[in-house]
Each structure stands twice: as C-alpha cells, then as structure tokens.
Enzyme design. Sequence first.
Site, PDB file in Angstrom:
ATOM      1  N   CYS A  80       0.859  -1.092   0.105  1.00 11.91           N
ATOM      2  CA  CYS A  80       0.068   0.103  -0.094  1.00 11.91           C
ATOM      3  C   CYS A  80       0.773   1.269  -0.133  1.00 11.91           C
ATOM      4  CB  CYS A  80      -1.045  -0.149   1.230  1.00 11.91           C
ATOM      5  SG  CYS A  80      -1.938   1.438   1.368  1.00 11.91           S
ATOM      6  N   LEU A  81       1.048   1.877  -1.081  1.00 10.40           N
ATOM      7  CA  LEU A  81       1.727   2.971  -1.309  1.00 10.40           C
ATOM      8  C   LEU A  81       1.022   3.933  -2.622  1.00 10.40           C
ATOM      9  CD1 LEU A  81       4.456   4.477  -0.576  1.00 10.40           C
ATOM     10  CD2 LEU A  81       5.613   3.236  -2.370  1.00 10.40           C
TER      11      LEU A  81
END
Length: 185
Positions: free
Chosen positions: A116-117
């Site tokens: 999750c970026l």
Amino acid sequence: MLTLASKLKWDEDLKGSQTSVSTSDSTRRFSMRDKLLVTEVAELEANLPWTCKVHFPDPNKLHCFQLTVSPDEGYYQGGNFQFEIEVPDAYNMVPPKVKCLTKIWHPNITETGEICLSLLREHSADGTGWAPTRTLKDVVWGLNSLFTDLLNFYDPLNIEAAEHHLQDKEDFRDKVDEYIRRYAR
C-alpha cells in the site's frame, strides 16, 4: 545496464546511416519504456538512499529489477527487505508493479507481498497516485520511506498488523523482530 544503453546508442547511430524503411524497423526494437529506463536507471543509481541497493538480474532488461531496503532505524532496523519491481510496457503512463518478496509484519505490506503506497496506484482519491511525471527514483524512495516516515498504522493494508500495533506496541515490536530473524536476514 550499459548493454541496453549501448544498444540504444547504436540504434540511434543506425538511424543516420540507413534508409527510412530500415530505420523504422530498427527503431521498433526498443519501446519508449526502454528508452526512458536508460535515463531513469542512471538517475536512480546516482540518487539511491544509502539504505537501498538495486540489482538487475539481466542487464539487458532494465524493466525487471530487485531492490533491497535495509532500514537503519525504527521497527525494521537490521532487516533486509527484498522487492521485485517490474516496469510495464505502458510505463510511464502506468506505475511499475512492485511486490515485497520478504515476509514481513507491516501495516502497509501484506504477508503475501502486496504493498500500500499511493504512488503505486494508477488512480488515487487523494491525488498522490501515479503520474507520468513520476520516476523510478520516486518509487524507490517511497518504498524506503515505508519503513520510516510513511509507515502508516491508520490507513493499513494489513489491518491485523496495524491493530496489533495499536493494541500492544511492545508485542508488535517482538513480532516484527521475529519476522526479521526468520525472513529478513
């Protein structure tokens, strides 16, 4: 890396010395992505965080490489975390595909390697997703920052890890240390 750069240079030299039919055939051998990557890889290598190392298993394929992040502070200090980065043909209109190869207990990385970026998202509600102006350097710096200032317990992908931290920080640290000992040395 120099091999692909040399081929691109050779291709440019051929343009001037061949007919237009041959030139168009020769030019098709390299995608726009490959031409961008020659420049971006050079910039990346010149501006790597000192906690990161890149490795190109095949120097002729700049679109597939590995990144090792070795944090020097925080929960993940002492670990070596491997990422696989694959740059799709549609780059730089779409972001690279990134997977964490090291099993990790992290709120923003699942145990199966999903990350999750926001800059790895094609579309992001907060406007911080991928844009054609971003580069591989941004991706590497973003991945590196997941272990320090971008570590986010309040918008997690791995909800169990985030809740673990919020409920018992000391036990969370112990589990992170266990994962580092088992998977990240």
